[in-house]
Design a protein around this motif. Structure first.
Motif: not given
Ligand code: NAP
Length: 487
Positions: A428-446
């Protein structure tokens, strides 16, 4: 009830008359025409005779923050024409030689004697002095000042209180983002009228609202907002605006950019201006508790405040973020019981995450840039331990980013190595702007499943709105406003 004056900025007499008639139809009490903002000074003003409502003619010079560059004699001659065309009031800047020529050459016209400062708000005593001198000349004193801090807002309220002793009318306006509060609360400031634009986007001053909004707020509005530094990115106003419309409550949610050293004074502003409450965001969530009268159990449990309710003369701190975190997990069908969770960051939002995860039975590890702060946070919660970078390889079922990294306006990048992400994790990334963050992209890649801060944001907003109004707006209303809105 304070009257609403629509300030009209149009390129010609024809367009200005059209706008004035529209303003009247939409419920304006009076209009001001900014002749100084027309490309050329019009010679024939007779068309204004068909606008049957009080009218103010304004010809402000460049030196006074307007657009007029001519001589005093041209201004005098123009104002004489405006009076013949049925304008009842003239806006003349304090100190203008025209004030002295008013009796003889301006048919003793009604005069708004105004003082503008586009940089700052003068001290209350100086404004008061100007007001007393203007009203001694039988003019309506008007002060329009840029509000830079809570102190400025308190100064405006002080002027209003002291000048009210004279029982004479005045107009006090704050410019800039913080200044909007003085427009919404014009009644409290005892202003004879306040300005509005005909439509959003047609403002003639910073902080001005449109006529429809001002009309909606005319009677005892519910005034709330968000206090933080910065707050420009916040999408909370669009969500709460939609909720106010849905619930048919005359309310407004404002942005209050308040620096750390200004926070204490803002508490006084909340009481002075009759706010119903306010949200608190980065970086004030942990410190604001000390400035409040009481903390509700939700704020005590989290050790942070993100929503304040004004109860009479008391400011009461609440935490609706914990509810937002809980709903993020519930809506995704994730039960943290018995799971290991890595929390990155140890600020106010991290406290809300810890409060939920620890109560829900997760084993929480907190990793923060400043480890001492993570240790401090963990002292308040069960099953919670601060860790250093060497322990990041332990393997976690849940990972939450509660740092602002990746948020619009903040640095990009990750506060943890990409190797912490695994398949099957919930990230979970508490950031919401932008909706996709480097944190979420890295998590999805894994191969992790992910959620951004949107669910938390909407659910904490619903709870805050309920706290202030007693009404719970629908998730769909707030969520679609968030998706379609811009700060
Ligand atoms: P905060 O109290 O200021 O805490 C910020 C945390 O991030 C601190 O632990 C800080 O570390 C860390 N941090 C800041 N910059 C960093 C960097 N460059 N590298 C590594 N760590 C850094 O802020 P907050 O109120 O907790 O908010 C944190 C984030 O959560 C913000 O992005 C906010 O928008 C978001 N948030 C979202 C929601 C929602 O509803 N979705 C609700 C609340 C917050 P130090 O201790 O070392 O300074």
């Amino acid at each position: 009830m304070t009257k609403i004056c629509v300030s009209i900025k149009e390129p010609s007499v024809e367009a200005a008359v059209h706008a004035a008639l529209e303003a009247k139809a939409k419920g304006a009490d009076l209009i001001e025409v900014r002749f100084d903002l027309m490309p050329e000074l019009p010679s024939d003003l007779s068309a204004f005779k068909k606008v049957e409502m009080p009218k103010i003619a304004t010809l402000r010079t460049k030196g006074q923050g307007g657009g007029f560059e001519g001589k005093d004699t041209v201004m005098l001659e123009f104002y004489q024409r405006a009076l013949r065309a049925g304008f009842e009031m003239l806006d003349i800047e304090m100190g203008s030689p025209l004030m002295e020529r008013r009796d003889k050459e301006l048919r003793k016209a009604g005069v708004i004697c105004s003082k503008h400062d586009f940089e700052r708000t003068p001290p209350a005593a100086a404004i008061l002095d100007l007001f007393i001198r203007a009203s001694a000349k039988d003019a309506l004193p008007k002060g329009a000042f840029t509000i830079n801090s809570s102190k400025d807002l308190l100064g405006m309220a002080e002027v209003a209180r002291m000048f009210s002793v004279t029982e004479k009318e005045s107009v006090l306006i704050g410019m800039g983002e913080l200044g909007t509060l003085t427009r919404v609360c014009a009644d409290r400031l005892g202003s004879a009228f306040t300005y509005a634009s005909l439509e959003a986007g047609m403002e003639t001053a910073q902080g001005q609202l449109d006529l429809t909004t001002m009309r909606r707020l005319a009677k005892e509005p519910v005034v709330v907002g968000i206090v933080g530094d910065p707050v420009a990115h916040s999408l909370s106003p669009v969500m709460h605006h939609a909720a106010f419309l849905e619930s048919d409550i005359p309310g407004i949610y404002l942005k209050f950019p308040v620096a750390k050293d200004d926070l204490e004074d803002f508490m006084e502003v909340a009481l002075e201006y009759g706010l119903r409450g306010f949200n608190v965001t980065i970086p004030h969530k942990e410190v604001v508790g000390r400035l409040l009268d009481r903390l509700a159990p939700s704020a005590v449990q989290a050790g942070a405040v993100n929503a304040v309710l004004v109860e009479g003369e008391e400011l009461v701190g609440h935490n609706t973020d914990v509810h937002g975190v809980e709903m993020t997990f519930k809506e995704r069908g994730i039960d943290p019981r018995g799971k290991s969770a890595l929390l990155v960051g140890a600020g106010g939002a991290a406290r809300a995450c810890c409060a939920y995860l620890s109560a829900a039975g997760a084993r929480v590890r907190v990793y923060n840039r400043t480890q001492a702060r993570a240790e401090e946070l963990c002292r308040s919660f069960r099953n919670c331990q601060a860790i250093g970078p060497e322990s990041l390889s332990e393997g976690f079922d849940i990972i939450i980013n509660s740092t602002p990294l990746g948020m619009k306006g903040f640095p990009d990048g990750l506060a943890v190595p990409e190797s912490v992400f695994r398949p099957g994790q919930f990230a979970v990334d508490l950031v919401y702007t932008p909706p996709r963050t480097p944190f979420l992209e890295a998590a999805e890649r894994a191969g992790a499943s992910t959620a951004n801060g949107e669910l938390m944001l909407v659910h904490q907003a619903i709870k805050s709105f309920e706290l202030w109004t007693g009404r719970a707006p629908s998730f769909a209303t707030m969520s679609s406003a968030l998706k379609g809105g811009s700060p």
